[in-house]
Design a protein around this motif. Structure first.
Motif, PDB file in Angstrom:
ATOM      1  N   LEU A 207       0.830  -1.211   0.000  1.00  0.00           N
ATOM      2  CA  LEU A 207       0.000   0.000   0.000  1.00  0.00           C
ATOM      3  C   LEU A 207       0.866   1.262   0.000  1.00  0.00           C
ATOM      4  CD1 LEU A 207      -3.047  -0.889   2.277  1.00  0.00           C
ATOM      5  CD2 LEU A 207      -2.762  -1.116  -0.195  1.00  0.00           C
ATOM      6  N   ASP A 208       2.015   1.204   0.673  1.00  0.00           N
ATOM      7  CA  ASP A 208       2.952   2.337   0.598  1.00  0.00           C
ATOM      8  C   ASP A 208       3.391   2.550  -0.853  1.00  0.00           C
ATOM      9  OD1 ASP A 208       2.851   2.726   3.337  1.00  0.00           O
ATOM     10  OD2 ASP A 208       4.721   1.629   3.737  1.00  0.00           O
ATOM     11  N   SER A 209       3.668   1.436  -1.537  1.00  0.00           N
ATOM     12  CA  SER A 209       4.077   1.520  -2.941  1.00  0.00           C
ATOM     13  C   SER A 209       2.935   2.036  -3.809  1.00  0.00           C
ATOM     14  CB  SER A 209       4.530   0.138  -3.433  1.00  0.00           C
ATOM     15  OG  SER A 209       4.946   0.203  -4.776  1.00  0.00           O
ATOM     16  N   LEU A 210       1.726   1.591  -3.530  1.00  0.00           N
ATOM     17  CA  LEU A 210       0.563   2.077  -4.277  1.00  0.00           C
ATOM     18  C   LEU A 210       0.402   3.579  -4.099  1.00  0.00           C
ATOM     19  CD1 LEU A 210      -1.973   1.691  -5.977  1.00  0.00           C
ATOM     20  CD2 LEU A 210      -3.184   0.965  -3.897  1.00  0.00           C
ATOM     21  N   GLU A 211       0.610   4.049  -2.871  1.00  0.00           N
ATOM     22  CA  GLU A 211       0.492   5.485  -2.587  1.00  0.00           C
ATOM     23  C   GLU A 211       1.515   6.292  -3.384  1.00  0.00           C
ATOM     24  OE1 GLU A 211       0.186   8.402   1.344  1.00  0.00           O
ATOM     25  OE2 GLU A 211       0.186   6.228   1.578  1.00  0.00           O
ATOM     26  N   TYR A 212       2.748   5.793  -3.443  1.00  0.00           N
ATOM     27  CA  TYR A 212       3.775   6.489  -4.230  1.00  0.00           C
ATOM     28  C   TYR A 212       3.487   6.390  -5.726  1.00  0.00           C
ATOM     29  CZ  TYR A 212       7.115   8.125  -0.759  1.00  0.00           C
ATOM     30  OH  TYR A 212       7.726   8.837   0.252  1.00  0.00           O
ATOM     31  N   SER A 213       2.943   5.248  -6.160  1.00  0.00           N
ATOM     32  CA  SER A 213       2.593   5.090  -7.573  1.00  0.00           C
ATOM     33  C   SER A 213       1.539   6.118  -7.980  1.00  0.00           C
ATOM     34  CB  SER A 213       2.074   3.679  -7.848  1.00  0.00           C
ATOM     35  OG  SER A 213       3.083   2.713  -7.627  1.00  0.00           O
ATOM     36  N   ILE A 214       0.593   6.368  -7.085  1.00  0.00           N
ATOM     37  CA  ILE A 214      -0.433   7.387  -7.339  1.00  0.00           C
ATOM     38  C   ILE A 214       0.219   8.763  -7.404  1.00  0.00           C
ATOM     39  CG2 ILE A 214      -2.461   8.547  -6.356  1.00  0.00           C
ATOM     40  CD1 ILE A 214      -3.189   5.784  -5.097  1.00  0.00           C
ATOM     41  N   ILE A 216       3.256   9.594  -8.288  1.00  0.00           N
ATOM     42  CA  ILE A 216       4.035   9.834  -9.506  1.00  0.00           C
ATOM     43  C   ILE A 216       3.261   9.423 -10.762  1.00  0.00           C
ATOM     44  CG2 ILE A 216       6.229   9.603  -8.296  1.00  0.00           C
ATOM     45  CD1 ILE A 216       6.529   6.814  -9.440  1.00  0.00           C
ATOM     46  N   LYS A 217       1.997   9.045 -10.559  1.00  0.00           N
ATOM     47  CA  LYS A 217       1.113   8.661 -11.678  1.00  0.00           C
ATOM     48  C   LYS A 217       1.715   7.534 -12.523  1.00  0.00           C
ATOM     49  CE  LYS A 217      -1.255  13.142 -12.065  1.00  0.00           C
ATOM     50  NZ  LYS A 217      -0.691  13.738 -10.841  1.00  0.00           N
ATOM     51  N   SER A 218       2.186   6.503 -11.832  1.00  0.00           N
ATOM     52  CA  SER A 218       2.757   5.332 -12.506  1.00  0.00           C
ATOM     53  C   SER A 218       1.672   4.279 -12.705  1.00  0.00           C
ATOM     54  CB  SER A 218       3.907   4.740 -11.679  1.00  0.00           C
ATOM     55  OG  SER A 218       4.290   3.483 -12.195  1.00  0.00           O
ATOM     56  N   ASP A 219       1.192   4.144 -13.940  1.00  0.00           N
ATOM     57  CA  ASP A 219       0.151   3.151 -14.225  1.00  0.00           C
ATOM     58  C   ASP A 219       0.641   1.740 -13.914  1.00  0.00           C
ATOM     59  OD1 ASP A 219      -1.540   5.132 -15.078  1.00  0.00           O
ATOM     60  OD2 ASP A 219      -1.063   4.899 -17.204  1.00  0.00           O
ATOM     61  N   ASN A 220       1.880   1.429 -14.341  1.00  0.00           N
ATOM     62  CA  ASN A 220       2.424   0.093 -14.085  1.00  0.00           C
ATOM     63  C   ASN A 220       2.523  -0.190 -12.594  1.00  0.00           C
ATOM     64  OD1 ASN A 220       2.723  -0.607 -16.789  1.00  0.00           O
ATOM     65  ND2 ASN A 220       4.769   0.286 -16.929  1.00  0.00           N
ATOM     66  N   GLY A 221       2.964   0.832 -11.840  1.00  0.00           N
ATOM     67  CA  GLY A 221       3.081   0.668 -10.393  1.00  0.00           C
ATOM     68  C   GLY A 221       1.731   0.431  -9.740  1.00  0.00           C
ATOM     69  N   MET A 222       0.741   1.216 -10.147  1.00  0.00           N
ATOM     70  CA  MET A 222      -0.596   1.050  -9.571  1.00  0.00           C
ATOM     71  C   MET A 222      -1.175  -0.323  -9.888  1.00  0.00           C
ATOM     72  SD  MET A 222      -2.430   4.807  -9.967  1.00  0.00           S
ATOM     73  CE  MET A 222      -1.670   5.386 -11.499  1.00  0.00           C
ATOM     74  N   LEU A 223      -1.071  -0.749 -11.142  1.00  0.00           N
ATOM     75  CA  LEU A 223      -1.606  -2.052 -11.549  1.00  0.00           C
ATOM     76  C   LEU A 223      -0.903  -3.189 -10.815  1.00  0.00           C
ATOM     77  CD1 LEU A 223      -2.008  -1.488 -15.392  1.00  0.00           C
ATOM     78  CD2 LEU A 223      -3.845  -1.820 -13.729  1.00  0.00           C
ATOM     79  N   ARG A 224       0.413  -3.055 -10.670  1.00  0.00           N
ATOM     80  CA  ARG A 224       1.177  -4.102  -9.989  1.00  0.00           C
ATOM     81  C   ARG A 224       0.733  -4.230  -8.533  1.00  0.00           C
ATOM     82  NH1 ARG A 224       7.346  -4.496  -8.117  1.00  0.00           N
ATOM     83  NH2 ARG A 224       7.725  -6.689  -8.550  1.00  0.00           N
ATOM     84  N   ILE A 228      -1.176  -7.440  -6.774  1.00  0.00           N
ATOM     85  CA  ILE A 228      -0.612  -8.167  -5.626  1.00  0.00           C
ATOM     86  C   ILE A 228      -1.575  -8.136  -4.449  1.00  0.00           C
ATOM     87  CG2 ILE A 228       1.247  -8.165  -3.904  1.00  0.00           C
ATOM     88  CD1 ILE A 228       3.087  -7.042  -6.134  1.00  0.00           C
ATOM     89  N   PHE A 229      -2.149  -6.951  -4.183  1.00  0.00           N
ATOM     90  CA  PHE A 229      -3.055  -6.845  -3.033  1.00  0.00           C
ATOM     91  C   PHE A 229      -4.240  -7.788  -3.181  1.00  0.00           C
ATOM     92  CE2 PHE A 229      -6.349  -5.269  -0.307  1.00  0.00           C
ATOM     93  CZ  PHE A 229      -5.671  -4.841   0.826  1.00  0.00           C
ATOM     94  N   GLU A 230      -4.806  -7.845  -4.400  1.00  0.00           N
ATOM     95  CA  GLU A 230      -5.988  -8.690  -4.590  1.00  0.00           C
ATOM     96  C   GLU A 230      -5.665 -10.157  -4.355  1.00  0.00           C
ATOM     97  OE1 GLU A 230      -9.008  -7.793  -4.762  1.00  0.00           O
ATOM     98  OE2 GLU A 230      -8.669  -5.640  -5.015  1.00  0.00           O
ATOM     99  N   GLN A 231      -4.422 -10.558  -4.630  1.00  0.00           N
ATOM    100  CA  GLN A 231      -4.026 -11.952  -4.360  1.00  0.00           C
ATOM    101  C   GLN A 231      -4.090 -12.269  -2.871  1.00  0.00           C
ATOM    102  OE1 GLN A 231      -0.421 -13.591  -6.249  1.00  0.00           O
ATOM    103  NE2 GLN A 231      -0.371 -11.757  -7.532  1.00  0.00           N
TER     104      GLN A 231
END
Length: 263
Positions: A207-214, A216-224, A228-231
């Motif tokens: 979730l920390d990574s998701l927050e940073y992905s948001i 920096i607007k990283s689509d790949n980061g958000m999707l990744r 992972i979270f949904e798994q």
């Protein structure tokens, strides 16, 4: 276990651009070896772009798992005997790339799966404060790829697991590069702890990574991160689920703005 998303086409593009940069810089050097190029408010000797092109190409080979080819590129920036009578500034650059070459030789052994190379790499890098953050990212990636236990290393370098501006002998590293690297570290730490069945810690890092992905607007980061979270959604606590739902709303806002019709 959790796999990494492949971005072969992106890395091929990086390799092509690195070759072009190196070719253009070589032409400049052959015409006037003392030329400097202004970048980020700093004048840099043209040799830095030639050597950096080799370093980038080595990294592309590493990402593809072609470690032998990567080692060939390391030799190109480790022993630049074509540089004639280097200036003091050029000597600093040559020294920095030699340092990177030595560290990367340990790194590529580690990435190839040699467990003893983890300690070799860490022992070499720990005396170089400016390199520890990047090295820690590499160690966690290798641990996830080859199932190394690195708990003691994470404890030893715990203070490098927070975001801080980075620099090296050649100057300050751009904020975008640092944030992107830190974001990768967060997601890899998340994967490491999830693979160790430490679900609360793992999902918190994701979730920390998701927050940073948001950020920096990283689509790949958000999707990744979302994948992972949904798994592991079934292993998340109520507090973590609430935080995830809040971040998903932020992702949805970005999507709305990105796809809003032009009128």
């Amino acid at each position: 276990m959790i796999g990494n998303v492949s971005h072969d086409s992106q890395w091929n593009t990086v390799k092509v651009l690195a070759r072009k940069m190196g070719h253009i810089a070589r032409l400049h050097y052959n015409n006037n070896r003392r030329i400097t190029i202004l970048h980020d408010g700093q004048e840099k000797p043209v040799i830095s772009y030639i050597l950096y092109s080799y370093l980038i190409q080595a990294k592309v080979c590493r990402e593809a798992g072609n470690f032998e080819e990567a080692l060939n590129f390391i030799s190109l920036y480790e022993y630049p005997d074509w540089i004639i009578a280097p200036s003091e500034q050029e000597q600093i650059i040559i020294s920095q790339f030699k340092d990177w070459a030595k560290a990367n030789r340990y790194l590529y052994r580690m990435m190839s799966g040699y467990s003893e190379a983890v300690e070799e790499y860490v022992n070499y890098i720990k005396t170089r404060k400016d390199e520890i953050f990047a090295a820690l990212c590499n160690v966690v990636v290798a641990a996830n790829r080859h199932h190394f236990n690195i708990d003691h290393i994470l404890e030893q370098f715990s203070k490098y697991q927070t975001y801080n501006p980075q620099k090296n002998q050649l100057g300050k590293i751009s904020e975008h590069v640092t944030i992107s690297r830190y974001n990768r570290l967060l997601s890899e730490l998340g994967i490491y702890y999830l693979n160790s069945k430490q679900y609360d810690s793992g999902l918190s890092y994701i979730l920390d990574s998701l927050e940073y992905s948001i950020r920096i607007k990283s689509d790949n980061g958000m999707l990744r991160c979302m994948g992972i979270f949904e798994q592991f959604r079934h292993s998340s606590s109520e507090d973590i689920l609430k935080r995830y739902d809040k971040l998903i709303r932020e992702v949805q806002k970005l999507s709305v703005y990105a796809w809003s019709p032009q009128v």
